[in-house]
Enzyme design. Structure first.
Site, short mmCIF file in Angstrom:
data_model
loop_
_atom_site.label_atom_id
_atom_site.label_comp_id
_atom_site.label_asym_id
_atom_site.label_seq_id
_atom_site.Cartn_x
_atom_site.Cartn_y
_atom_site.Cartn_z
N LYS A 74 -11.99 55.22 -58.31
CA LYS A 74 -13.43 54.93 -58.47
C LYS A 74 -14.17 56.22 -58.15
CE LYS A 74 -13.89 50.31 -56.67
NZ LYS A 74 -14.62 49.45 -55.73
N LEU A 78 -7.66 57.80 -47.39
CA LEU A 78 -6.65 58.75 -47.88
C LEU A 78 -6.79 60.10 -47.22
CD1 LEU A 78 -4.52 58.11 -50.01
CD2 LEU A 78 -6.38 56.50 -49.94
N ASP A 95 -7.29 42.73 -53.25
CA ASP A 95 -7.76 41.39 -52.87
C ASP A 95 -9.27 41.30 -52.75
OD1 ASP A 95 -7.89 42.98 -50.44
OD2 ASP A 95 -8.27 41.08 -49.42
N ASP A 109 -11.53 54.98 -53.18
CA ASP A 109 -12.94 54.59 -53.26
C ASP A 109 -13.76 55.71 -52.61
OD1 ASP A 109 -15.06 52.75 -53.71
OD2 ASP A 109 -14.85 51.91 -51.73
P1 IMP Z 1 -11.65 54.15 -49.22
O1 IMP Z 1 -13.12 53.77 -49.29
O2 IMP Z 1 -11.31 55.17 -50.28
O3 IMP Z 1 -11.27 54.55 -47.84
O4 IMP Z 1 -10.86 52.82 -49.63
C1 IMP Z 1 -10.38 51.97 -48.66
C2 IMP Z 1 -9.69 50.74 -49.20
O5 IMP Z 1 -10.69 49.83 -49.63
C3 IMP Z 1 -8.78 50.87 -50.39
O6 IMP Z 1 -7.51 51.35 -50.06
C4 IMP Z 1 -8.71 49.41 -50.81
O7 IMP Z 1 -7.78 48.71 -50.01
C5 IMP Z 1 -10.10 48.93 -50.53
N1 IMP Z 1 -10.91 48.85 -51.75
C6 IMP Z 1 -11.76 49.78 -52.26
N2 IMP Z 1 -12.31 49.36 -53.42
C7 IMP Z 1 -11.77 48.12 -53.66
C8 IMP Z 1 -11.92 47.16 -54.75
O8 IMP Z 1 -12.65 47.35 -55.73
N3 IMP Z 1 -11.21 46.01 -54.62
C9 IMP Z 1 -10.38 45.75 -53.57
N4 IMP Z 1 -10.20 46.62 -52.55
C10 IMP Z 1 -10.90 47.80 -52.60
#
Ligand code: IMP
Ligand code: MG
Length: 194
Positions: free
Chosen positions: A148, A125, A176, A120
């Site tokens: 995304k 990561l 979830d 996201d």
């Molecule tokens: P980041 O924003 O890339 O650090 O994403 C963190 C975490 O947010 C991901 O690993 C997912 O566990 C969660 N996440 C992000 N987008 C979604 C979504 O659309 N549905 C469910 N969980 C999400």
């Protein structure tokens, strides 16, 4: 109407309660998921054929379903391990990611394949990839089921990518909404009024 939700579920359940009966609209079918996982596994089998020590690392809990389906298709000696993370403060945008459960295995001199459900903003990561390199992994690559891409705030190169999706809050196949829907065999979008 598709309900847009802030994508910071690592900070706790969103404040919108999902109706008990809500049935997510199918975005990626179970068949399409399995087909794509097979293609990703084939690429990984080719690329790591000479690897002596491959560790597939998942981020709990979302990546579990994907990781299990993926490693079942690997024809290589492979170990698995897990991180669990959460972010400090009100959201991931602060960019500070806390490691709540660390790995059991040492990664020094190992080929590490990080397996994630979704990228996201990229903060989670980015943090983990940097940590694995700092610990002396021989190589570090990322395999993410969903990307995304329009939400990205920090650059994270994805070596094996399942699907690029729009900025929608998705559930199922490990993902979830307030701990629900992880067990759906498909990836879906929650819709209002259902
Ligand atoms: P980041 O924003 O890339 O650090 O994403 C963190 C975490 O947010 C991901 O690993 C997912 O566990 C969660 N996440 C992000 N987008 C979604 C979504 O659309 N549905 C469910 N969980 C999400
Ligand atoms: Mg996750």
């Amino acid at each position: 109407m598709i309900r847009q939700m802030p994508s910071s579920p690592t900070t706790g359940p969103p404040d919108v309660a999902a109706p008990r009966t809500a049935q997510p609209r199918v975005l990626i079918t179970a068949d399409d998921l399995q087909r794509r996982v097979g293609e990703l596994a084939a690429a990984i089998n080719r690329d790591y054929a000479a690897s002596e020590r491959l560790i597939c690392i998942g981020v709990l809990k979302g990546s579990v379903f994907f990781l299990v389906d993926l490693v079942k298709r690997l024809e290589l000696p492979v170990a698995i391990d897990f991180f669990q993370t959460s972010s400090y403060g009100g959201g991931t945008s602060a960019g500070e990611v806390r490691i709540r459960k660390d790995l059991d295995l040492p990664v020094r001199d190992a080929d590490v394949l990080l397996v994630e459900d979704i990228v996201d903003t990229g903060y989670t990561l980015r943090t983990i990839l940097d940590l694995l390199r700092w610990r002396g992994a021989r190589s570090v690559k990322l395999c993410a089921l969903l990307d995304k891409v329009s939400r990205r705030e920090v650059e994270v190169p994805i070596d094996y990518r399942g699907f690029e999706i729009e900025d929608l809050f998705v559930v199922g196949y490990g993902l979830d909404f307030a701990e629900r829907y992880r067990n759906l065999p498909y990836v879906g979008v929650l819709e209002e009024g259902k």
